[in-house]
Design a protein around this motif. Sequence first.
Motif, PDB file in Angstrom:
ATOM      1  N   PHE A  79       0.769  -1.209  -0.031  1.00  0.00           N
ATOM      2  CA  PHE A  79       0.014   0.095   0.139  1.00  0.00           C
ATOM      3  C   PHE A  79       0.841   1.406   0.157  1.00  0.00           C
ATOM      4  CE2 PHE A  79      -4.605  -1.206   0.569  1.00  0.00           C
ATOM      5  CZ  PHE A  79      -4.377  -2.604   0.684  1.00  0.00           C
ATOM      6  N   TYR A  82      -0.171   4.732  -1.175  1.00  0.00           N
ATOM      7  CA  TYR A  82      -1.549   5.226  -0.810  1.00  0.00           C
ATOM      8  C   TYR A  82      -1.476   5.808   0.537  1.00  0.00           C
ATOM      9  CZ  TYR A  82      -2.922   2.885  -5.002  1.00  0.00           C
ATOM     10  OH  TYR A  82      -3.061   2.276  -6.273  1.00  0.00           O
ATOM     11  N   ASP A  85      -4.031   8.594   1.182  1.00  0.00           N
ATOM     12  CA  ASP A  85      -5.317   8.254   0.603  1.00  0.00           C
ATOM     13  C   ASP A  85      -5.984   7.829   2.003  1.00  0.00           C
ATOM     14  OD1 ASP A  85      -7.108   7.773  -2.358  1.00  0.00           O
ATOM     15  OD2 ASP A  85      -7.629   6.869  -0.353  1.00  0.00           O
ATOM     16  N   TRP A  87      -9.160   6.467   2.163  1.00  0.00           N
ATOM     17  CA  TRP A  87      -9.969   5.313   2.194  1.00  0.00           C
ATOM     18  C   TRP A  87      -8.911   4.158   2.248  1.00  0.00           C
ATOM     19  CZ3 TRP A  87     -13.542   1.900   1.936  1.00  0.00           C
ATOM     20  CH2 TRP A  87     -13.518   0.830   1.141  1.00  0.00           C
ATOM     21  N   MET A  88      -7.885   4.253   1.268  1.00  0.00           N
ATOM     22  CA  MET A  88      -7.003   3.120   1.096  1.00  0.00           C
ATOM     23  C   MET A  88      -6.244   2.866   2.511  1.00  0.00           C
ATOM     24  SD  MET A  88      -7.415   1.760  -1.570  1.00  0.00           S
ATOM     25  CE  MET A  88      -5.858   0.789  -2.170  1.00  0.00           C
ATOM     26  N   ARG A  90      -7.559   3.312   5.257  1.00  0.00           N
ATOM     27  CA  ARG A  90      -8.479   2.553   6.167  1.00  0.00           C
ATOM     28  C   ARG A  90      -8.563   0.874   5.733  1.00  0.00           C
ATOM     29  NH1 ARG A  90     -14.631   3.471   5.438  1.00  0.00           N
ATOM     30  NH2 ARG A  90     -14.972   1.365   6.218  1.00  0.00           N
ATOM     31  N   VAL A  91      -8.628   0.862   4.185  1.00  0.00           N
ATOM     32  CA  VAL A  91      -8.691  -0.489   3.836  1.00  0.00           C
ATOM     33  C   VAL A  91      -7.366  -1.302   4.247  1.00  0.00           C
ATOM     34  CG1 VAL A  91      -8.504  -1.991   1.572  1.00  0.00           C
ATOM     35  CG2 VAL A  91      -9.837  -0.160   1.785  1.00  0.00           C
ATOM     36  N   ARG A  94      -7.595  -2.492   7.797  1.00  0.00           N
ATOM     37  CA  ARG A  94      -8.449  -3.519   7.948  1.00  0.00           C
ATOM     38  C   ARG A  94      -7.805  -4.893   7.550  1.00  0.00           C
ATOM     39  NH1 ARG A  94     -11.449  -6.871   8.373  1.00  0.00           N
ATOM     40  NH2 ARG A  94     -13.494  -7.112   9.204  1.00  0.00           N
ATOM     41  N   MET A  95      -7.233  -4.868   6.525  1.00  0.00           N
ATOM     42  CA  MET A  95      -6.593  -5.989   6.071  1.00  0.00           C
ATOM     43  C   MET A  95      -5.329  -6.582   6.769  1.00  0.00           C
ATOM     44  SD  MET A  95      -8.014  -6.882   3.283  1.00  0.00           S
ATOM     45  CE  MET A  95      -9.705  -5.948   2.794  1.00  0.00           C
TER      46      MET A  95
ATOM     47  N   LEU B 230      -3.453  -8.723  -2.918  1.00  0.00           N
ATOM     48  CA  LEU B 230      -3.217  -8.738  -1.504  1.00  0.00           C
ATOM     49  C   LEU B 230      -2.141 -10.041  -0.993  1.00  0.00           C
ATOM     50  CD1 LEU B 230      -4.135  -6.225   0.206  1.00  0.00           C
ATOM     51  CD2 LEU B 230      -5.984  -7.886   1.168  1.00  0.00           C
ATOM     52  N   THR B 241      -0.329  -2.790  -4.334  1.00  0.00           N
ATOM     53  CA  THR B 241      -1.614  -3.409  -4.369  1.00  0.00           C
ATOM     54  C   THR B 241      -2.324  -2.425  -5.451  1.00  0.00           C
ATOM     55  OG1 THR B 241      -3.833  -3.562  -3.289  1.00  0.00           O
ATOM     56  CG2 THR B 241      -2.348  -1.879  -2.510  1.00  0.00           C
ATOM     57  N   MET B 256     -16.843  -4.859   4.949  1.00  0.00           N
ATOM     58  CA  MET B 256     -15.396  -5.480   5.190  1.00  0.00           C
ATOM     59  C   MET B 256     -15.452  -6.872   5.678  1.00  0.00           C
ATOM     60  SD  MET B 256     -12.996  -3.511   4.310  1.00  0.00           S
ATOM     61  CE  MET B 256     -12.763  -1.983   3.718  1.00  0.00           C
TER      62      MET B 256
END
Lengths: 135, 278
Positions: A79, A82, A85, A87-88, A90-91, A94-95, B230, B241, B256
């Motif tokens: 990542f 990003y 960013d 949103w990214m 946050r993604v 979370r991942m 991922l 990504t 999610m």
Amino acid sequence: MQKIPIDLARSGMKLARPVVKEGGMTIMAEGMELTDSLIARLQNMKIDRITVQGHPVEMGGAGAGTKYAERMERMSVLFRRYGEDKWMVRVRDRMAQYFKIKAAAQEARQKAMESMETEPDEHGGSGENTMETEA
Amino acid sequence: MDEDLKTIVKGKILQVADLPTLPTVLEELTSLMADPDASSEAIAKVISRDQVLSAKVLKMVNSPIYGFPGRISSIQHALVLLGFNVLRGIIISTSVFDMMVMSMKGLWEHSLGCATACNIIARRAGFEDPEEYAVAGLLHDLGKVVTAVQLPDLHDQIVSTVQSKEMTYFQAEKDVMGFGHDRINAWLARHWGLPPNIREAMARHHAPHLAEFYKPMSCVVHLGDFLVRLFEFGNSGDDQTAYLRPEALIELKFKMSDLDKVMDEMAEQFIEVSDVTF
Ligand SMILES: [Fe+2]
Ligand SMILES: [Fe+2]
């Protein structure tokens, strides 16, 4: 569950999938615990891979044998573009959290397997096993 | 970049269909497709004539990717269960990837992984015929392969741009050629007469919010591509990504927590899928 080459099979591992011969005939059922003699028999039958429970073998390289701890560490690399960013980010977080939970579970399972290996096999040990281990 | 380069590239890309390494079966199938009276027996017969190809197709359709692991015994049977479009997609992808030797093995795995993810996502979203989504996933980066085969110099430039400018493969393509494999996908899909839903998903997997007619399939492939990167299952040509469009999650009505479930299933299936090599 992990698919491993037969050379890395060890007694005490349990089959997560039945072993099936080319023609479709099942040789060993799911859940069966491997012994040295069973492993030798599989080798003789030219079975080169089996699927066992847990993730007992560390194999190099990315790919099928997902190591979650490694995945978690890779998130910041994947990542990297990003960072700004919202949103990214946050993604990503979370991942990373997903892989963290998975990694913890994987580690716990591995520990359980290891303690099984080091404990002296007194309860319910198979006769076959004691016969074949040399002192 | 300028129109001239685009025309040259397009011409060269589409010559891929004339390569002698592509099975002649493909051409026959494309013309059979145009014939509304063609029976599934006739189609099965054409495919079965090429034994090497049939064996590969049977191996593919029996992988867990398409939902009938180990249960399809003949081409005819595969046609009934999966349909002509899925089978044709499989034939195109295996034939094109066959031209690539080891250097692009990672992209083949990336494609198999994406196909697996697409099947899982489509089922979770409650869509019918998840195998059609799987084959769209299988084909989603085909443009990269064809570029590498037909235009090796441009391909080399793209690869070195990825390195030198720290770009994603997609950005590097645009940097070098002025457009990406999404555009090339659209040409190829039209050339081989693939159905419009698969064609749009191939062309829109990097911008699913711009899909006009088949947004759900475009969103499934977009998310599948994101997730397989991922896991770094296979190699899509860079080590970053892709941008996950929030619109894709909204379109699929995914939270999610749905992604957690999809990823759990992906990890399970990757063990099996990594076996589907030629
Ligand atoms: Fe792509
Ligand atoms: Fe991709």
